[in-house]
Design a protein around this motif. Structure first.
Motif, PDB file in Angstrom:
ATOM      1  N   GLN A 179     -16.972   3.267 -44.211  1.00  0.00           N
ATOM      2  CA  GLN A 179     -16.755   4.246 -43.152  1.00  0.00           C
ATOM      3  C   GLN A 179     -15.541   5.129 -43.437  1.00  0.00           C
ATOM      4  OE1 GLN A 179     -16.870   1.990 -39.374  1.00  0.00           O
ATOM      5  NE2 GLN A 179     -18.785   3.050 -39.011  1.00  0.00           N
ATOM      6  N   ILE A 180     -14.504   4.550 -44.043  1.00  0.00           N
ATOM      7  CA  ILE A 180     -13.342   5.351 -44.431  1.00  0.00           C
ATOM      8  C   ILE A 180     -13.765   6.432 -45.420  1.00  0.00           C
ATOM      9  CG2 ILE A 180     -11.173   5.280 -45.731  1.00  0.00           C
ATOM     10  CD1 ILE A 180     -10.649   2.545 -44.418  1.00  0.00           C
ATOM     11  N   GLU A 181     -14.606   6.058 -46.389  1.00  0.00           N
ATOM     12  CA  GLU A 181     -15.085   7.043 -47.365  1.00  0.00           C
ATOM     13  C   GLU A 181     -15.922   8.124 -46.689  1.00  0.00           C
ATOM     14  OE1 GLU A 181     -14.149   7.351 -50.457  1.00  0.00           O
ATOM     15  OE2 GLU A 181     -12.864   5.587 -50.194  1.00  0.00           O
ATOM     16  N   GLN A 182     -16.684   7.753 -45.670  1.00  0.00           N
ATOM     17  CA  GLN A 182     -17.476   8.750 -44.950  1.00  0.00           C
ATOM     18  C   GLN A 182     -16.587   9.745 -44.224  1.00  0.00           C
ATOM     19  OE1 GLN A 182     -20.921   9.125 -45.074  1.00  0.00           O
ATOM     20  NE2 GLN A 182     -20.582   7.652 -46.725  1.00  0.00           N
ATOM     21  N   VAL A 183     -15.461   9.264 -43.656  1.00  0.00           N
ATOM     22  CA  VAL A 183     -14.525  10.159 -42.968  1.00  0.00           C
ATOM     23  C   VAL A 183     -13.901  11.142 -43.953  1.00  0.00           C
ATOM     24  CG1 VAL A 183     -12.327  10.252 -41.724  1.00  0.00           C
ATOM     25  CG2 VAL A 183     -14.021   8.525 -41.106  1.00  0.00           C
ATOM     26  N   LEU A 184     -13.565  10.663 -45.151  1.00  0.00           N
ATOM     27  CA  LEU A 184     -12.870  11.494 -46.136  1.00  0.00           C
ATOM     28  C   LEU A 184     -13.817  12.346 -46.981  1.00  0.00           C
ATOM     29  CD1 LEU A 184     -10.226   8.892 -47.390  1.00  0.00           C
ATOM     30  CD2 LEU A 184      -9.854  10.811 -45.822  1.00  0.00           C
TER      31      LEU A 184
END
Length: 694
Positions: A381-386
């Motif tokens: 999910q962090i990668e999706q935000v970035l």
């Protein structure tokens, strides 16, 4: 009709057959601990596993609230139903003979149970016929598609009993009527045929499609998925929900995957039927698929019961729809993952491939390697935000920070949160160590303010639960009995972010409504109505109270009894539906008002907990900086320098009290919005919402 008096033999048979772990595990994710199982108690606001389930004693007990008993008592307390209803439901589940002390009632019950057996037989006959048609001349194109394009072997075709529905309108209907002597009404109940408009007979639901039988855990055929050939729309056509098929409660391939999931101690969840089939053909037999929807809590519970470590890997498509499906699935298990009750990972294959395509090009070995490297859900999910953000641009940097704060705010105060704060700060800083330290502290403060959740019971006063239940019930009653307003209601709920009902029985009813409407209009059309880009006039054509009553009568009788006041309102309640726009405005404003009040309490508490720095302390600090400044440094303006020093004092005051000022500003903003909501609730009859023309 009151339930019959059950014979003691039936009661004893149910007690002997119903395993406590099986029964509790349907509703609670259980984790093995020694010889027993532990889980989150559903009878109080449990934050950590305090309920123990003992297979040896066939007993459950919660050390926090004292709830305890056998499997029957657990269901009675959880579902708030009678002893007879629970025993009858368990007898139906385990296919035990039901004996009563009243002959006529016993016969009616036997007929109800035997009808399900007849539906299973009809579906099994249909699966056999479809399989035969795949080998007939008419099925040559479908067989070539499966062998050449999908690369499936004869062994795989037989294992999954794949078949073909011919292009004619009534091939299956004629076969089952003439050869098997089955009536069209039973075939319609099984979801195999559709009644012609105007009552002119029936026709086959599936035509010119590759057929994939869907089975339950016992291996019985309960429905079908039909894949269109030559660009037919819809691409996939699934069986409608029937007495034996409820898509939110089953997983495609679980009957074949359960043993492999136990051996591998993890489950792989993919999107499509052919993804599962391709993975099984490649030897990765712990794969299953959801049936056209995001994973439900019931499906997740079934998977968790198959593996002790509760490890799930989501491998959905990398397109927008696949990412949204993964996010919805994460939402279902987020709290369990945060509490350490299961391990959730997300695998997105490179170049946007689905598992079937990837296996054809790279093979099973490389796929297994990627499975082993799949990141935890929060890392994904962090990668999706970035993803796609240019952090050198201020606006995109701020968007990334806001998304990350919202995400990390879900984590409890622990070393895990500190780990992610440090990791995210390093990503945002671009490798600059000093900036990373400053960002980490700033993120920590923002996350601290984000820790309030709109649904947190901590900020809810006792009387508000009743207000919320009444407001939600009012909205659902409007939706059911004012059909012309359904599109408006959906758009308004989405706009105000109120379409996730707080009470469980309301959520279940809303989900059932959505499934019925999706079956008739399609998922894309329903989403357009939610967004307000489609007026949704067709929603008025559905007789939802009747359809819901029929669906819930057999499968969820306990829920039906609780929802009867919504499905069958009293005369007084019907009179209250005379002005739908005012009712909708009042009910939605009431729900939103409760949410804002809880937010205000949180912000006020957070604001009051801050230690404020006074202006005198700021002046003293500036004077200390002047005194400690090195001789070579330019002397800062003296205190008497006027406006410049006053600006410095106020800037320092704002910097030192930044958190308190942010909480203060947010609190007053929420109070202003609260006044707007109250004005909306007091508005007159001049409505901005208008019903769409019929």
């Amino acid at each position: 009709m009151s339930l019959p008096r059950l014979h003691p033999r039936t009661i004893e048979a149910v007690k002997e057959r119903a395993d406590i772990v099986d029964v509790v595990g349907e509703h609670v994710v259980l984790k093995k601990k020694g010889r027993e199982f532990v889980g989150i108690c559903p009878f109080h606001d449990d934050k950590s596993p305090s309920m123990t389930v003992s297979p040896a004693k066939q007993f459950y007990y919660c050390f926090s609230c004292g709830a305890g008993g056998n499997a029957i008592k657990f269901l009675m307390e959880l579902q708030r139903t009678s002893f007879s209803e629970v025993v009858l439901d368990l007898a139906r589940k385990y296919q035990l003979p039901v004996e009563t002390l009243d002959g006529p009632q016993q016969e009616r019950l036997r007929q109800q149970l035997s009808r399900r057996d007849r539906l299973h037989r009809v579906l099994a006959l249909a699966a056999g016929w479809f399989q035969g048609q795949l080998r007939a001349p008419e099925g040559a194109a479908a067989l070539a598609y499966l062998r050449q394009k999908r690369g499936l072997s004869e062994t795989t075709l037989e294992a999954f009993q794949l078949g073909y529905a011919p292009a004619g309108w009534d091939g299956l209907l004629q076969h089952l009527q003439q050869v098997e002597g089955l009536g069209p009404d039973l075939l319609e109940a099984a979801g195999l045929v559709v009644a012609r408009k105007g009552g002119g007979g029936f026709y086959d639901r599936f035509r010119d499609r590759v057929m994939v039988p869907i089975r339950d855990r016992q291996g019985r055929v309960i429905g079908f998925g039909g894949r269109g050939l030559d660009g037919a729309e819809p691409k996939y056509l699934n069986s409608p929900e029937t007495e034996v098929f409820e898509k939110g409660k089953h997983l495609f391939g679980l009957d074949r995957a359960a043993d492999a999931i136990r051996r591998d101690d993890r489950a792989v969840v993919v999107e499509g039927y052919f993804d599962v089939i391709a993975l099984h053909a490649a030897g990765i037999t712990n794969a299953v698929a959801a049936l056209g929807t995001a994973l439900s809590s019931s499906q997740i519970t079934q998977l968790c019961r198959c593996c002790d470590s509760r490890r799930l890997i989501l491998n959905f498509d990398s397109d927008g729809a696949g990412i949204r499906a993964a996010q919805r699935a994460i939402g279902e298990v987020e709290q369990l993952a945060l509490q350490g009750q299961l391990e959730l990972r997300v695998l997105h294959l490179p170049a946007g491939k689905d598992p079937d395509e990837f296996l054809q090009q790279h093979g099973a070995g490389e796929y297994r390697s990627l499975l082993d490297q799949a990141p935890l859900w929060l890392d994904w999910q962090i990668e999706q935000v970035l993803e796609g953000k240019d952090l050198a641009r201020a606006d995109q940097f701020q968007q990334a920070v806001s998304g990350l704060v919202q995400l990390l705010g879900k984590l409890p105060q622990s070393a895990v949160r500190s780990h992610y704060l440090q990791q995210v700060a390093e990503r945002l800083s671009g490798g600059q160590a000093r900036l990373a330290i400053q960002l980490e502290e700033d993120l920590r403060q923002q996350v601290k303010g984000q820790r309030w959740h709109g649904r947190s019971a901590k900020w809810e006063h006792p009387g508000e639960v009743g207000h919320r239940e009444r407001a939600e019930a009012e909205i659902l009653r409007l939706y059911l009995h004012c059909p012309a307003w359904r599109g408006v209601i959906r758009a308004e709920l989405r706009r105000r972010e109120l379409d996730d009902f707080a009470l469980q029985h309301h959520r279940q009813l809303w989900a059932a409504i959505g499934e019925l409407e999706e079956d008739n209009l399609g998922a894309g059309r329903l989403e357009a109505i939610n967004r307000g880009t489609d007026p949704g006039l067709d929603l008025a054509d559905l007789d939802l109270p009747r359809l819901l009553g029929d669906r819930l009568l057999v499968e969820q009788s306990a829920l039906l009894s609780r929802l009867t006041p919504l499905l069958e309102p009293s005369e007084v309640q019907r009179l209250a539906l005379a002005h739908p726009p005012l009712q909708l405005r009042g009910a939605t404003a009431s729900l939103e008002r409760q949410r804002v009040l809880r937010r205000c309490r949180h912000l006020l508490d957070a604001w009051s907990s801050q230690r404020l720095q006074t202006l005198e302390q700021c002046i003293a600090r500036l004077l200390e900086e002047e005194r400690d400044a090195p001789p070579s440094a330019p002397a800062p303006p003296a205190i008497g320098a006027g406006l410049d020093m006053e600006t410095r004092i106020h800037d320092l005051f704002d910097a030192l009290n930044g958190d308190a000022l942010r909480f203060q500003e947010a609190y007053y903003a929420e109070r202003r919005y609260l006044n707007q909501l109250d004005d909306g609730r007091r508005a007159g009859y001049e409505e901005t919402l208008t019903a769409p023309a019929a």
